[in-house]
Design a protein around this motif. Structure first.
Motif, short mmCIF file in Angstrom:
data_model
loop_
_atom_site.label_atom_id
_atom_site.label_comp_id
_atom_site.label_asym_id
_atom_site.label_seq_id
_atom_site.Cartn_x
_atom_site.Cartn_y
_atom_site.Cartn_z
N UNK A 143 0.78 -1.23 0.00
CA UNK A 143 0.00 0.00 0.00
C UNK A 143 0.82 1.28 0.00
N UNK A 144 1.97 1.26 -0.66
CA UNK A 144 2.86 2.43 -0.66
C UNK A 144 2.87 3.12 -2.03
N UNK A 155 0.88 -1.54 -4.45
CA UNK A 155 1.87 -0.45 -4.50
C UNK A 155 1.81 0.28 -5.83
N UNK A 156 2.23 1.56 -5.81
CA UNK A 156 2.22 2.41 -7.00
C UNK A 156 3.57 3.08 -7.18
N UNK A 157 4.13 2.94 -8.38
CA UNK A 157 5.36 3.64 -8.78
C UNK A 157 4.97 4.54 -9.93
N UNK A 194 2.15 0.79 -12.38
CA UNK A 194 3.23 1.60 -12.94
C UNK A 194 2.56 2.66 -13.82
N UNK A 195 2.66 3.90 -13.40
CA UNK A 195 1.95 4.98 -14.09
C UNK A 195 2.92 6.10 -14.46
N UNK A 196 2.99 6.39 -15.75
CA UNK A 196 3.84 7.47 -16.27
C UNK A 196 5.31 7.25 -15.88
N UNK A 197 5.81 6.07 -16.20
CA UNK A 197 7.21 5.75 -16.00
C UNK A 197 7.93 5.84 -17.35
#
Length: 322
Positions: free
Chosen positions: A126-127, A153-155, A191-194
């Protein structure tokens, strides 16, 4: 007369300072990290304000409280060199690490480790890790950069850059980012806008699933631009004994101009959902997507050098060199 309610609250800080915080964002702790501060320190009494920040992200994470909504703000121009395994360990559930700044002023992490294990180890659930810049810095390359073991998790909004001699993921069976399912199943990773620029390097993959038995499901890749000369695949999702399925790839540009030119390798029984995805390869006879037998594809464009794209997964007008 009713009292006026607001999301703004005051909070006393060390040294007598009072901060006004918008608690509609979080009611948790707020920490600040700035490696360039001459008034900061990795010890008690610091981290509560930009004027007295912590100096390293890993120390700040260690001050957080699990599932409390804590936010770590990493200041513009912050810089760290990660030279050993787990130099940064994201092990506090529910914490958000938010970089401040744009492009060259984003917090920058230079990877110089030669260890097999990743310098950024992400074990918590959940980070959020947002708006950072990662660059390769070891001659001969590093084996892996980020290892994710947790779920939910979100990067996001971040850049990764390597060169022909400073790769970020050269380890056999590894990649720049590894979903490590050795001990537990991994689920709901975003993974969003990497953006990844691999130059003429020889990374194994950008994203891979470890050769475990638990699998990775509900992985979302959106608004990403991944370009590299990968020795294996851009995304290697067929590893392990469990099927890695229910992945969503949308609004992204993915390229592999090295190795066998495969862009996404998935299990033949896995269900992937592709939408508005541009696939670029180096013109091999292998199709750019492998194992998509039971997947759903909507507006998947692919092409090879000197050929026009086509709305078919098989490839371009020259059928990928066949």
């Amino acid at each position: 007369m009713a009292s006026v309610r607001t999301a703004l609250f005051s909070r006393s800080q060390s040294g007598g300072m009072i901060s006004i915080e918008d608690q509609s964002l979080t009611t948790g702790n707020r920490f600040f990290v700035d490696s360039g501060s001459s008034t900061g320190g990795d010890t008690s009494g610091f981290g509560d304000s930009p004027d007295k920040p912590f100096l390293t992200v890993d120390f700040a994470i260690g001050q957080g409280t699990a599932n409390n909504g804590d936010i770590i703000y990493v200041m513009p121009g912050h810089a760290e060199t990660l030279s050993a395994a787990a130099d940064i360990t994201i092990d506090v559930d529910g914490i958000s690490i938010l970089g401040l700044g744009t492009r060259s002023t984003k917090p920058t992490f230079t990877i110089t480790t030669g260890a097999v294990a990743a310098p950024i180890l992400w074990t918590a659930d959940g980070c959020v890790l947002d708006n950072i810049r990662i660059v390769g810095g070891r001659a001969g390359g590093s084996n892996v950069t980020i290892s994710i073991e947790g779920s939910f998790n979100t990067f996001s909004n971040s850049e990764l850059i390597s060169t022909a001699t400073t790769e970020l993921g050269i380890g056999a069976g590894l990649g720049v980012i590894v979903l490590d399912d050795d001990t537990a199943a991994i689920s709901e990773i975003i993974f969003d806008n990497i953006e990844y620029m691999g130059g003429a390097g020889n990374d194994e993959s950008f994203l891979t699933v470890a050769d475990g038995s638990n699998g990775a499901t509900y992985v979302s890749i959106k608004h990403c631009k991944i370009f590299g000369t990968f020795a294996d695949n851009t995304i290697q999702a067929d590893q392990g004994t469990n099927t890695n399925t229910l992945w969503y790839i949308e609004d992204s540009r993915l390229a592999n101009v090295g190795g066998d030119n495969v862009v996404v390798q998935q299990d033949s029984s896995a269900v992937f959902y592709y939408s508005n995805v541009y696939i670029f390869g180096g013109g091999s006879t292998t199709t750019p997507l492998v194992g998509f037998n039971v997947s759903y594809l909507n507006s998947v464009w692919s092409c090879e050098p000197n050929a026009y794209g086509a709305t078919t997964v098989i490839g371009s007008v020259t059928n990928w060199g066949a």
